[in-house]
Design a protein around this motif. Structure first.
Motif, PDB file in Angstrom:
ATOM      1  N   GLU A  89      -7.158  36.386  -8.194  1.00  0.00           N
ATOM      2  CA  GLU A  89      -8.558  35.609  -7.074  1.00  0.00           C
ATOM      3  C   GLU A  89      -9.092  33.812  -8.131  1.00  0.00           C
ATOM      4  OE1 GLU A  89     -10.959  36.326  -5.764  1.00  0.00           O
ATOM      5  OE2 GLU A  89      -9.622  37.672  -4.650  1.00  0.00           O
ATOM      6  N   PRO A  90      -9.263  32.891  -7.808  1.00  0.00           N
ATOM      7  CA  PRO A  90      -9.347  31.602  -8.766  1.00  0.00           C
ATOM      8  C   PRO A  90     -10.299  31.770  -9.725  1.00  0.00           C
ATOM      9  CG  PRO A  90      -9.397  31.459  -6.236  1.00  0.00           C
ATOM     10  CD  PRO A  90      -9.136  32.638  -6.118  1.00  0.00           C
ATOM     11  N   LYS A  91      -9.641  31.746 -10.734  1.00  0.00           N
ATOM     12  CA  LYS A  91     -10.816  31.899 -12.128  1.00  0.00           C
ATOM     13  C   LYS A  91      -9.987  30.811 -13.143  1.00  0.00           C
ATOM     14  CE  LYS A  91     -13.173  34.953 -15.309  1.00  0.00           C
ATOM     15  NZ  LYS A  91     -13.481  35.972 -15.517  1.00  0.00           N
ATOM     16  N   LEU A  92     -10.752  30.031 -13.345  1.00  0.00           N
ATOM     17  CA  LEU A  92      -9.630  28.945 -15.051  1.00  0.00           C
ATOM     18  C   LEU A  92     -11.003  29.108 -16.165  1.00  0.00           C
ATOM     19  CD1 LEU A  92      -7.227  27.904 -15.545  1.00  0.00           C
ATOM     20  CD2 LEU A  92      -8.001  25.708 -14.580  1.00  0.00           C
ATOM     21  N   ASP A  93     -11.078  29.794 -16.728  1.00  0.00           N
ATOM     22  CA  ASP A  93     -12.692  29.499 -18.184  1.00  0.00           C
ATOM     23  C   ASP A  93     -11.440  29.127 -19.325  1.00  0.00           C
ATOM     24  OD1 ASP A  93     -14.648  29.634 -16.427  1.00  0.00           O
ATOM     25  OD2 ASP A  93     -14.710  32.048 -16.624  1.00  0.00           O
ATOM     26  N   HIS A  94     -10.378  30.561 -18.658  1.00  0.00           N
ATOM     27  CA  HIS A  94      -9.307  30.630 -21.210  1.00  0.00           C
ATOM     28  C   HIS A  94      -8.188  30.135 -20.391  1.00  0.00           C
ATOM     29  CE1 HIS A  94      -7.810  32.976 -24.213  1.00  0.00           C
ATOM     30  NE2 HIS A  94      -8.025  32.179 -24.217  1.00  0.00           N
ATOM     31  N   ILE A  95      -7.617  29.417 -21.366  1.00  0.00           N
ATOM     32  CA  ILE A  95      -6.248  28.591 -20.707  1.00  0.00           C
ATOM     33  C   ILE A  95      -5.336  29.041 -22.008  1.00  0.00           C
ATOM     34  CG2 ILE A  95      -4.417  26.733 -20.364  1.00  0.00           C
ATOM     35  CD1 ILE A  95      -6.366  24.967 -18.650  1.00  0.00           C
ATOM     36  N   VAL A  96      -4.343  29.763 -21.899  1.00  0.00           N
ATOM     37  CA  VAL A  96      -3.364  29.630 -23.101  1.00  0.00           C
ATOM     38  C   VAL A  96      -1.444  29.248 -22.879  1.00  0.00           C
ATOM     39  CG1 VAL A  96      -1.929  32.007 -24.551  1.00  0.00           C
ATOM     40  CG2 VAL A  96      -4.873  32.183 -23.557  1.00  0.00           C
ATOM     41  N   VAL A  97      -1.833  28.382 -23.592  1.00  0.00           N
ATOM     42  CA  VAL A  97      -0.971  27.498 -23.354  1.00  0.00           C
ATOM     43  C   VAL A  97       0.515  28.069 -25.105  1.00  0.00           C
ATOM     44  CG1 VAL A  97       0.548  25.361 -23.903  1.00  0.00           C
ATOM     45  CG2 VAL A  97      -1.633  25.949 -23.270  1.00  0.00           C
ATOM     46  N   SER A  98       1.927  28.783 -24.432  1.00  0.00           N
ATOM     47  CA  SER A  98       2.490  29.543 -25.017  1.00  0.00           C
ATOM     48  C   SER A  98       3.299  28.267 -26.165  1.00  0.00           C
ATOM     49  CB  SER A  98       3.997  30.283 -24.643  1.00  0.00           C
ATOM     50  OG  SER A  98       5.062  30.094 -25.302  1.00  0.00           O
ATOM     51  N   VAL A  99       3.228  28.012 -27.763  1.00  0.00           N
ATOM     52  CA  VAL A  99       3.349  26.961 -28.456  1.00  0.00           C
ATOM     53  C   VAL A  99       4.455  27.419 -29.453  1.00  0.00           C
ATOM     54  CG1 VAL A  99       2.612  25.599 -29.983  1.00  0.00           C
ATOM     55  CG2 VAL A  99       0.999  25.490 -27.873  1.00  0.00           C
ATOM     56  N   ASP A 100       5.473  26.515 -29.638  1.00  0.00           N
ATOM     57  CA  ASP A 100       6.568  26.930 -30.627  1.00  0.00           C
ATOM     58  C   ASP A 100       6.788  26.126 -31.630  1.00  0.00           C
ATOM     59  OD1 ASP A 100       8.117  25.485 -29.458  1.00  0.00           O
ATOM     60  OD2 ASP A 100       9.467  26.641 -29.258  1.00  0.00           O
ATOM     61  N   PHE A 101       5.805  24.346 -30.886  1.00  0.00           N
ATOM     62  CA  PHE A 101       5.640  23.878 -31.680  1.00  0.00           C
ATOM     63  C   PHE A 101       6.857  22.944 -31.822  1.00  0.00           C
ATOM     64  CE2 PHE A 101       3.601  26.333 -34.409  1.00  0.00           C
ATOM     65  CZ  PHE A 101       1.879  25.696 -34.299  1.00  0.00           C
ATOM     66  N   SER A 102       7.917  22.826 -30.783  1.00  0.00           N
ATOM     67  CA  SER A 102       9.069  22.579 -29.904  1.00  0.00           C
ATOM     68  C   SER A 102       8.350  21.013 -29.214  1.00  0.00           C
ATOM     69  CB  SER A 102       9.825  23.192 -28.783  1.00  0.00           C
ATOM     70  OG  SER A 102       9.678  23.338 -28.694  1.00  0.00           O
ATOM     71  N   ASN A 158      -0.342  25.350 -40.544  1.00  0.00           N
ATOM     72  CA  ASN A 158      -0.112  23.481 -40.780  1.00  0.00           C
ATOM     73  C   ASN A 158       1.056  22.895 -39.569  1.00  0.00           C
ATOM     74  OD1 ASN A 158      -0.756  24.055 -43.546  1.00  0.00           O
ATOM     75  ND2 ASN A 158       1.057  24.355 -44.166  1.00  0.00           N
ATOM     76  N   LYS A 159       2.024  23.880 -38.820  1.00  0.00           N
ATOM     77  CA  LYS A 159       2.133  22.821 -37.659  1.00  0.00           C
ATOM     78  C   LYS A 159       0.926  22.715 -36.495  1.00  0.00           C
ATOM     79  CE  LYS A 159       5.661  22.394 -36.941  1.00  0.00           C
ATOM     80  NZ  LYS A 159       6.298  20.242 -36.598  1.00  0.00           N
ATOM     81  N   PHE A 160      -0.329  23.650 -36.728  1.00  0.00           N
ATOM     82  CA  PHE A 160      -1.210  23.703 -35.347  1.00  0.00           C
ATOM     83  C   PHE A 160      -2.208  22.396 -36.228  1.00  0.00           C
ATOM     84  CE2 PHE A 160      -5.442  25.310 -34.427  1.00  0.00           C
ATOM     85  CZ  PHE A 160      -5.127  25.271 -32.919  1.00  0.00           C
ATOM     86  N   ALA A 161      -2.500  22.295 -37.430  1.00  0.00           N
ATOM     87  CA  ALA A 161      -3.421  21.257 -37.459  1.00  0.00           C
ATOM     88  C   ALA A 161      -2.811  19.747 -37.736  1.00  0.00           C
ATOM     89  CB  ALA A 161      -3.571  21.116 -39.466  1.00  0.00           C
ATOM     90  N   ASP A 172      -9.850  18.967 -31.134  1.00  0.00           N
ATOM     91  CA  ASP A 172     -10.401  19.111 -32.031  1.00  0.00           C
ATOM     92  C   ASP A 172     -11.461  19.967 -32.017  1.00  0.00           C
ATOM     93  OD1 ASP A 172     -11.154  19.762 -34.983  1.00  0.00           O
ATOM     94  OD2 ASP A 172     -11.483  18.251 -34.704  1.00  0.00           O
ATOM     95  N   GLY A 173     -12.068  20.926 -31.871  1.00  0.00           N
ATOM     96  CA  GLY A 173     -12.821  21.859 -31.575  1.00  0.00           C
ATOM     97  C   GLY A 173     -13.198  22.554 -30.193  1.00  0.00           C
ATOM     98  N   ARG A 174     -12.104  22.615 -29.591  1.00  0.00           N
ATOM     99  CA  ARG A 174     -11.880  23.780 -28.681  1.00  0.00           C
ATOM    100  C   ARG A 174     -11.247  24.559 -28.286  1.00  0.00           C
ATOM    101  NH1 ARG A 174     -10.875  20.802 -23.186  1.00  0.00           N
ATOM    102  NH2 ARG A 174     -10.704  21.650 -22.456  1.00  0.00           N
ATOM    103  N   ALA A 175     -10.045  24.197 -29.085  1.00  0.00           N
ATOM    104  CA  ALA A 175      -8.352  24.641 -29.082  1.00  0.00           C
ATOM    105  C   ALA A 175      -8.280  25.899 -30.604  1.00  0.00           C
ATOM    106  CB  ALA A 175      -7.497  24.245 -29.391  1.00  0.00           C
ATOM    107  N   THR A 176      -8.027  27.309 -30.378  1.00  0.00           N
ATOM    108  CA  THR A 176      -7.332  27.729 -31.497  1.00  0.00           C
ATOM    109  C   THR A 176      -6.042  28.291 -31.732  1.00  0.00           C
ATOM    110  OG1 THR A 176      -8.418  29.977 -29.866  1.00  0.00           O
ATOM    111  CG2 THR A 176      -9.887  28.737 -31.516  1.00  0.00           C
ATOM    112  N   LEU A 177      -6.073  28.217 -32.442  1.00  0.00           N
ATOM    113  CA  LEU A 177      -4.182  28.966 -33.294  1.00  0.00           C
ATOM    114  C   LEU A 177      -4.011  31.044 -32.845  1.00  0.00           C
ATOM    115  CD1 LEU A 177      -1.266  28.216 -33.098  1.00  0.00           C
ATOM    116  CD2 LEU A 177      -2.014  28.053 -35.488  1.00  0.00           C
ATOM    117  N   HIS A 178      -3.780  31.606 -31.981  1.00  0.00           N
ATOM    118  CA  HIS A 178      -3.507  32.688 -32.374  1.00  0.00           C
ATOM    119  C   HIS A 178      -1.700  32.956 -32.608  1.00  0.00           C
ATOM    120  CE1 HIS A 178      -4.718  37.184 -30.839  1.00  0.00           C
ATOM    121  NE2 HIS A 178      -3.649  36.747 -30.265  1.00  0.00           N
ATOM    122  N   LEU A 179      -1.924  33.757 -33.209  1.00  0.00           N
ATOM    123  CA  LEU A 179      -0.497  34.221 -34.193  1.00  0.00           C
ATOM    124  C   LEU A 179       0.149  35.710 -33.483  1.00  0.00           C
ATOM    125  CD1 LEU A 179      -0.322  32.689 -37.337  1.00  0.00           C
ATOM    126  CD2 LEU A 179       0.100  31.585 -35.510  1.00  0.00           C
TER     127      LEU A 179
END
Length: 307
Positions: free
Chosen positions: A144-157, A211-214, A224-231
């Motif tokens: 069902e179409p919905k787009l309130d939250h996007i999760v991006v897999s980030v390994d800083f590569s 530090n990499k996320f900064a 800035d202000g809308r993205a968070t880092l989740h470990l």
């Protein structure tokens, strides 16, 4: 700049088509997608009559199929739609035809179905990812179409930052869409040789990620202000692909984004061990796998080009 202008949707005359057309119409309604190509490829258009009985008579098989698909598409794309829509039925190898058409039409994203219970194996979708140079969006059946939250897999590569940048320029990340950068880290076994205990080295790895996320926030000020880092910590026995998918589900992601390494000879098995495992474990989150544009594949075109 909107990097998501032209998309192609692969249809197979199954129940999955309705899900794909509905989801594509939703994407067009929230972005500035200019053109959508709905494509169905048949190895042979010598189609059994029972398949065509419910379709208009007095026309060739390809036109019968096309007319039927146009009716489905027009149900979701009305006359006031801002998006140019084209429906094509072609004869030939589905894999080769879809890849060729994506190249000829300069497609930014191919949208395919991710099947689990519906008719069909769904293997074509993964073959497109393996063989093509185009990014792919996998849409689970009955999504069902919905787009309130996007999760991006980030390994800083470079690949994950490319995926993040492509996502930000896709016009899908409206101001009200939350973005979570999901980073899986591991405490290496060599921490003992450095004279540190496990807990201290764990904190060091977390600090390194922050530090990499900064630096990422400096590179992409719009985050800035809308993205968070989740470990999330990868234990020795954890499968990376499964770990990322499970965490994305726990975060209630509406879309999962990953950047795939190129299909060079050296990277072939890296793609298989992470990206394809994420597809295997992911049964209910739409997932975009971004590829670097114009990345060379070389002899693997011939190696993997058959279907």
């Amino acid at each position: 700049m909107n990097s998501l202008k032209r998309i192609m949707v692969g249809l197979d005359l199954s129940e999955m088509d309705d899900t794909l057309i509905r989801y594509t119409a939703f994407l067009c309604s929230i972005s500035e997608i200019e053109s959508v190509y709905f494509i169905h490829a048949e190895k042979s258009l010598d189609i059994p009559q029972e398949v065509l009985e419910s379709m208009p008579t007095g026309m060739p098989a390809d036109e019968k199929l096309r007319t039927s698909l146009i009716e489905k598409v027009e149900h979701y794309f009305g006359p006031d739609s801002r998006t140019q829509v084209e429906v094509l039925v072609v004869e030939g190898s589905p894999l080769k035809e879809l890849l060729n058409l994506s190249k000829v039409n300069h497609i930014d994203l191919v949208v395919v179905g991710r099947k689990f219970h519906m008719r069909g194996s769904g293997l074509l979708a993964q073959k497109i990812l393996r063989n093509g140079r185009v990014s792919v969006l996998f849409v689970p059946e009955n999504e069902e179409p919905k787009l309130d939250h996007i999760v991006v897999s980030v390994d800083f590569s470079d690949y994950s930052l490319m995926a993040l940048e492509r996502m930000l320029t896709s016009a899908l990340t409206k101001p009200n869409v939350r973005i979570t950068c999901l980073h899986a880290y591991q405490v290496p076994s060599g921490y003992i040789t450095l004279g540190m205990n496990y807990e201290d080295f764990d904190k060091r790895m977390q600090g390194f990620a922050h530090n990499k996320f900064a630096q990422v926030l400096e590179r992409f000020p719009s985050l800035d202000g809308r993205a968070t880092l989740h470990l999330v910590k990868q234990e020795n026995e954890d499968d990376m692909g499964e770990l990322l998918v499970v965490e994305a589900k726990r975060l209630k992601a509406d879309l999962l984004v990953i950047g795939a390494k190129g299909l060079s000879a050296a990277a072939l098995f890296v793609l298989g061990s992470v990206t394809e495992k994420m597809l295997r474990y992911n049964d209910d989150i739409p997932m975009i796998v971004y590829r670097k544009e114009n990345e060379e594949i070389g002899f693997l075109d011939a190696l993997l080009g058959n279907d």
